[in-house]
Design a protein around this motif. Structure first.
Motif, mmCIF file in Angstrom:
data_model
loop_
_atom_site.group_PDB
_atom_site.id
_atom_site.type_symbol
_atom_site.label_atom_id
_atom_site.label_comp_id
_atom_site.label_asym_id
_atom_site.label_seq_id
_atom_site.Cartn_x
_atom_site.Cartn_y
_atom_site.Cartn_z
ATOM 1 N N ALA A 136 1.999 -2.833 6.051
ATOM 2 C CA ALA A 136 1.041 -3.679 6.775
ATOM 3 C C ALA A 136 0.512 -2.970 8.013
ATOM 4 O O ALA A 136 -0.668 -3.098 8.359
ATOM 5 C CB ALA A 136 1.706 -4.997 7.153
ATOM 6 N N ARG A 137 1.383 -2.199 8.667
ATOM 7 C CA ARG A 137 0.982 -1.508 9.891
ATOM 8 C C ARG A 137 -0.063 -0.436 9.600
ATOM 9 O O ARG A 137 -1.083 -0.343 10.303
ATOM 10 C CB ARG A 137 2.210 -0.895 10.559
ATOM 11 C CG ARG A 137 1.924 -0.291 11.923
ATOM 12 C CD ARG A 137 3.212 -0.004 12.678
ATOM 13 N NE ARG A 137 4.065 0.943 11.985
ATOM 14 C CZ ARG A 137 5.300 0.674 11.536
ATOM 15 N NH1 ARG A 137 5.808 -0.534 11.673
ATOM 16 N NH2 ARG A 137 6.017 1.604 10.932
ATOM 17 N N VAL A 138 0.161 0.379 8.567
ATOM 18 C CA VAL A 138 -0.802 1.457 8.306
ATOM 19 C C VAL A 138 -2.123 0.896 7.795
ATOM 20 O O VAL A 138 -3.194 1.458 8.069
ATOM 21 C CB VAL A 138 -0.222 2.506 7.318
ATOM 22 C CG1 VAL A 138 1.009 3.168 7.903
ATOM 23 C CG2 VAL A 138 0.075 1.904 5.957
ATOM 24 N N ALA B 190 9.725 -1.470 4.589
ATOM 25 C CA ALA B 190 8.618 -0.971 3.772
ATOM 26 C C ALA B 190 7.391 -1.861 3.915
ATOM 27 O O ALA B 190 6.258 -1.371 4.041
ATOM 28 C CB ALA B 190 9.043 -0.895 2.312
ATOM 29 N N VAL B 191 7.593 -3.183 3.911
ATOM 30 C CA VAL B 191 6.475 -4.115 4.058
ATOM 31 C C VAL B 191 5.849 -3.971 5.443
ATOM 32 O O VAL B 191 4.620 -3.939 5.588
ATOM 33 C CB VAL B 191 6.951 -5.558 3.822
ATOM 34 C CG1 VAL B 191 5.900 -6.565 4.293
ATOM 35 C CG2 VAL B 191 7.251 -5.773 2.343
ATOM 36 N N ALA C 212 0.825 -1.214 0.000
ATOM 37 C CA ALA C 212 0.000 0.000 0.000
ATOM 38 C C ALA C 212 0.857 1.262 0.000
ATOM 39 O O ALA C 212 0.563 2.230 -0.709
ATOM 40 C CB ALA C 212 -0.955 -0.011 1.185
ATOM 41 N N VAL C 213 1.909 1.274 0.819
ATOM 42 C CA VAL C 213 2.814 2.430 0.840
ATOM 43 C C VAL C 213 4.273 1.998 0.675
ATOM 44 O O VAL C 213 5.175 2.805 0.820
ATOM 45 C CB VAL C 213 2.670 3.241 2.151
ATOM 46 C CG1 VAL C 213 1.263 3.775 2.308
ATOM 47 C CG2 VAL C 213 3.066 2.406 3.369
ATOM 48 N N HIS D 121 0.025 10.341 -2.420
ATOM 49 C CA HIS D 121 -0.583 11.203 -1.401
ATOM 50 C C HIS D 121 -1.079 10.381 -0.213
ATOM 51 O O HIS D 121 -1.036 10.854 0.931
ATOM 52 C CB HIS D 121 -1.716 12.017 -2.016
ATOM 53 C CG HIS D 121 -1.243 13.048 -2.997
ATOM 54 N ND1 HIS D 121 -0.474 14.130 -2.623
ATOM 55 C CD2 HIS D 121 -1.409 13.151 -4.352
ATOM 56 C CE1 HIS D 121 -0.186 14.867 -3.697
ATOM 57 N NE2 HIS D 121 -0.741 14.290 -4.751
ATOM 58 N N SER D 122 -1.530 9.153 -0.475
ATOM 59 C CA SER D 122 -1.925 8.286 0.647
ATOM 60 C C SER D 122 -0.703 7.951 1.494
ATOM 61 O O SER D 122 -0.779 7.916 2.730
ATOM 62 C CB SER D 122 -2.591 7.008 0.130
ATOM 63 O OG SER D 122 -1.654 6.105 -0.421
ATOM 64 N N TYR D 123 0.422 7.709 0.840
ATOM 65 C CA TYR D 123 1.671 7.457 1.573
ATOM 66 C C TYR D 123 2.038 8.637 2.454
ATOM 67 O O TYR D 123 2.357 8.473 3.644
ATOM 68 C CB TYR D 123 2.790 7.157 0.574
ATOM 69 C CG TYR D 123 4.177 7.490 1.069
ATOM 70 C CD1 TYR D 123 4.791 6.729 2.064
ATOM 71 C CD2 TYR D 123 4.877 8.575 0.535
ATOM 72 C CE1 TYR D 123 6.065 7.042 2.517
ATOM 73 C CE2 TYR D 123 6.150 8.884 0.975
ATOM 74 C CZ TYR D 123 6.734 8.109 1.964
ATOM 75 O OH TYR D 123 8.004 8.434 2.424
#
Length: 260
Positions: free
Chosen positions: A206-208, A201-202, A185-186, A251-253
């Motif tokens: 997963a956390r967000v 990064a993974v 996702a990010v 932008h989500s990141y």
């Protein structure tokens, strides 16, 4: 030490795991911001959009010529899309810094990130390889024939197969999509921006997703819906939708990781 190096080494804190961080309306804000970034850099945006649409058409053509490898081609397209989007992230990053968008400079940045991007590509490739092998095994158990074509797979969903096998295919495909979304996702924006390791990064991705599950579910639904529109237009709409989704992901990141 450069500002970029400092930024790349900025730690990702654990934050408060109990409190959702993103409002349900924010996915729409990301899309709106993605359209704004598209308008700010139409040339580079259309360049990546055309590349992705051509890749989609090429995969469609290959699937017709070599139907036994159709699912493999589609899985490869997911990888291509992820890393073409990395070029969009470099463009958004340049605009944030007040620079003119340069595809050459963006490619240069990606080359500097090539080790971590390459390792992340291996992670995605292994997940998709597992899906290919498992789906082929299930198809073989159902029909006794291999390798399966796209038409054969579709036949399972048009009354041509055991309902339990259809359920397995649907469930495994859903799990694949959820897994890829959760770990990516990010992830690639984070690697592009900070040169984060694939593991970091993974974990951050997963956390967000876990902490903002309702909003991220809406965001995933937007991605699926807009991708569906692109497919229904024979990928013509993807010329615009692909860069918009790429910028919206950037932008989500920014919105998600800044809350970490």
């Amino acid at each position: 030490m450069s500002a970029e190096t400092l930024n790349a080494r900025k730690p990702l804190s654990g934050g408060n795991a109990d409190q959702p961080r993103v409002d349900l309306s924010e996915p729409l804000d990301w899309l709106t911001a993605g359209f704004g970034t598209f308008r700010a850099a139409p040339g580079a945006s259309l360049f990546y959009g055309v590349l992705f649409s051509l890749a989609c058409l090429a995969v469609l053509g290959l699937a017709r010529e070599l139907p036994g490898f159709a699912v493999a081609f589609l899985s490869g397209l997911l990888l291509v899309g992820q890393f073409l989007a990395a070029g969009l992230y470099t463009a958004a990053r340049q605009l944030e810094r007040g620079n003119t968008v340069s595809i050459a400079a963006g490619v240069g940045l990606l080359l500097r990130r090539r080790v971590h991007l390459g390792l992340f590509a291996v992670v995605l490739a292994l997940i998709m390889l597992a899906w290919l092998r498992l789906s082929a095994l299930l198809y073989d158990l159902q029909t006794g024939a291999a390798p399966p074509s796209m038409e054969s797979y579709l036949g399972l969903f048009h009354g041509g197969g055991d309902p339990w096998v259809v359920l397995y295919f649907t469930g495994i495909g859903f799990l694949l999509a959820v897994t890829v979304f959760c770990i990516s996702a990010v992830a690639i924006p984070l690697i592009v921006d900070r040169d984060a390791s694939p593991l970091a990064a993974v974990r951050a991705s997963a956390r967000v997703v876990a902490r903002n599950l309702p909003a991220m579910t809406i965001w995933a639904a937007f991605i699926v819906a807009l991708t569906g529109i692109g497919i229904l237009t024979f990928f013509v709409a993807m010329v615009v939708l692909f860069p918009v989704l790429g910028y919206a992901t950037w932008h989500s990141y920014r919105g998600l990781v800044e809350r970490e």
